[in-house]
Design an enzyme around this catalytic site. Structure first.
Site, PDB file in Angstrom:
ATOM      1  N   HIS A  95      13.870  19.629  72.897  1.00 40.46           N
ATOM      2  CA  HIS A  95      13.718  19.502  74.104  1.00 40.46           C
ATOM      3  C   HIS A  95      13.278  21.126  74.551  1.00 40.46           C
ATOM      4  O   HIS A  95      13.817  21.775  74.238  1.00 40.46           O
ATOM      5  CB  HIS A  95      14.822  19.119  75.064  1.00 40.46           C
ATOM      6  CG  HIS A  95      14.463  18.703  76.370  1.00 40.46           C
ATOM      7  ND1 HIS A  95      14.363  19.479  77.431  1.00 40.46           N
ATOM      8  CD2 HIS A  95      13.946  17.561  77.270  1.00 40.46           C
ATOM      9  CE1 HIS A  95      13.785  18.964  78.616  1.00 40.46           C
ATOM     10  NE2 HIS A  95      13.846  17.671  78.455  1.00 40.46           N
ATOM     11  N   GLU A  97      14.010  22.470  77.183  1.00 46.81           N
ATOM     12  CA  GLU A  97      15.138  23.325  77.750  1.00 46.81           C
ATOM     13  C   GLU A  97      15.900  23.940  76.474  1.00 46.81           C
ATOM     14  O   GLU A  97      16.507  24.913  76.706  1.00 46.81           O
ATOM     15  CB  GLU A  97      16.188  22.452  78.602  1.00 46.81           C
ATOM     16  CG  GLU A  97      15.560  22.055  80.061  1.00 46.81           C
ATOM     17  CD  GLU A  97      15.660  21.046  80.347  1.00 46.81           C
ATOM     18  OE1 GLU A  97      16.553  20.055  80.122  1.00 46.81           O
ATOM     19  OE2 GLU A  97      14.907  20.579  81.636  1.00 46.81           O
ATOM     20  N   GLU A 167       5.925  16.757  76.435  1.00 46.63           N
ATOM     21  CA  GLU A 167       6.384  17.357  77.978  1.00 46.63           C
ATOM     22  C   GLU A 167       5.980  18.628  78.246  1.00 46.63           C
ATOM     23  O   GLU A 167       6.697  19.526  77.995  1.00 46.63           O
ATOM     24  CB  GLU A 167       7.970  17.082  77.792  1.00 46.63           C
ATOM     25  CG  GLU A 167       8.920  15.841  77.521  1.00 46.63           C
ATOM     26  CD  GLU A 167      10.222  15.752  77.954  1.00 46.63           C
ATOM     27  OE1 GLU A 167      10.471  14.904  78.696  1.00 46.63           O
ATOM     28  OE2 GLU A 167      11.089  16.786  77.455  1.00 46.63           O
ATOM     29  N   SER A 213       8.333  14.914  85.432  1.00 41.13           N
ATOM     30  CA  SER A 213       8.298  14.497  86.880  1.00 41.13           C
ATOM     31  C   SER A 213       7.736  12.953  87.116  1.00 41.13           C
ATOM     32  O   SER A 213       6.993  12.725  87.635  1.00 41.13           O
ATOM     33  CB  SER A 213       7.565  15.289  87.889  1.00 41.13           C
ATOM     34  OG  SER A 213       8.111  16.555  87.617  1.00 41.13           O
ATOM     35  N   GLY A 235      15.080  13.741  86.040  1.00 47.65           N
ATOM     36  CA  GLY A 235      15.387  13.591  87.474  1.00 47.65           C
ATOM     37  C   GLY A 235      15.766  12.008  87.823  1.00 47.65           C
ATOM     38  O   GLY A 235      16.655  11.462  88.314  1.00 47.65           O
TER      39      GLY A 235
HETATM   40  P1  13P Z   1      12.094  15.541  85.004  1.00 49.13           P
HETATM   41  O1  13P Z   1      11.699  14.072  85.008  1.00 49.13           O
HETATM   42  O2  13P Z   1      13.078  15.812  85.762  1.00 49.13           O
HETATM   43  O3  13P Z   1      10.822  16.330  85.339  1.00 49.13           O
HETATM   44  O4  13P Z   1      12.346  15.997  83.469  1.00 49.13           O
HETATM   45  C1  13P Z   1      11.816  15.350  82.457  1.00 49.13           C
HETATM   46  C2  13P Z   1      12.451  15.935  81.269  1.00 49.13           C
HETATM   47  O5  13P Z   1      12.705  16.880  80.760  1.00 49.13           O
HETATM   48  C3  13P Z   1      12.906  14.670  80.128  1.00 49.13           C
HETATM   49  O6  13P Z   1      13.247  14.888  79.232  1.00 49.13           O
END
Ligand code: 13P
Length: 251
Positions: A95, A97, A167, A213, A235
């Site tokens: 991911h 992050e 993503e 998003s 989210g």
């Molecule tokens: P959001 O839907 O909050 O933008 O996050 C996307 C995400 O990182 C899913 O792994």
């Protein structure tokens, strides 16, 4: 035909009690769903509790990460085998992050992918460019590097359970969704790359999810795109009502 997947990545949210409650709301409202796969990814500490709630439900369980070893002296880590023991079917790997906050490399991600497959779990490999990379016209180069790195030494057989999630980093948690054209273009490129690396059959059957998003009001148009086979939702997966609506996308 590629069966769509809607996956909720809960990230670092929901205590065990909250996770149970959200999972129970989802199982109640998504009974008998067959034409699409639904996956939720709670934090490690809530996995077993959520697995109990999901028993007899079509909703599947995913972890958000793993370590590329089965067991041993790896303090603080968790392996695919232990995730399977907790009731997981899927694992999210690489991911953005983790790539950015924990400095995960493509090589490390590849090692995780291999271990996940060895265990019999299914990996969701995340890729995506930053805003700066997009503005510098490096997007295709970055996606290519992440796909080639993450899937290094994979055979066509191993590809049968791999799911890819595109993503774009600039769309994650920002409320800025990629336009349907931007998302479709990236997905088309990724599928072409999979074809180049493996073969047309593998490219045709590989599911590529969009993440960044995704909300109830944009999921339908995203899912209508030819190469978008599902969504990885952050989210909006934390609210039962929103996630249920996303799962019930219509094209
Ligand atoms: P959001 O839907 O909050 O933008 O996050 C996307 C995400 O990182 C899913 O792994």
């Amino acid at each position: 035909m590629r069966k769509p997947i809607i996956a909720g990545n809960w990230k670092l949210n929901k205590t065990i009690a909250e996770a149970r409650e959200l999972a129970a709301q989802l199982t109640e409202n998504l009974k008998g769903i067959e034409d699409r796969e639904v996956i939720i990814a709670p934090v490690y500490t809530a996995l077993s509790a959520v697995a109990e709630v999901l028993e007899n439900s079509p909703i599947q369980l995913a972890a958000q990460n793993c370590y590329p070893e089965i067991s041993g002296a790896f303090t603080g880590e968790i392996s695919p085998q232990f995730l399977q023991d907790a009731g997981c079917q899927y694992v999210i790997i690489g991911h953005s992050e983790r790539r950015h906050l924990m400095a995960e490399t493509d090589h490390f991600i590849n090692q995780k992918m291999i271990k996940v497959l060895e265990t019999g779990l299914k990996p969701i490999l995340c890729i995506g460019e930053t805003l700066q990379e997009r503005e510098n016209n490096q997007m295709l180069e970055i996606l290519s590097k992440q796909i080639k790195g993450g899937l290094a030494n994979f055979t066509t057989e191993q590809m049968s359970t791999v799911v890819i999630a595109y993503e774009p980093v600039w769309a994650i948690g920002t409320g800025k969704t990629a336009s349907t054209e931007q998302a479709q273009d990236a997905h088309f490129f990724i599928r072409g790359l999979v074809q180049e690396l493996f073969n047309p059959e593998v490219a045709e059957q590989t599911r590529i999810l969009y993440g960044g998003s995704v909300k109830p009001d944009n999921v339908d148009s995203l899912m209508a795109q030819q190469d978008i086979d599902g969504a990885l939702v952050g989210g909006a997966s934390l609210k039962a009502e929103d996630f249920i609506r996303i799962v019930q996308f219509e094209i």
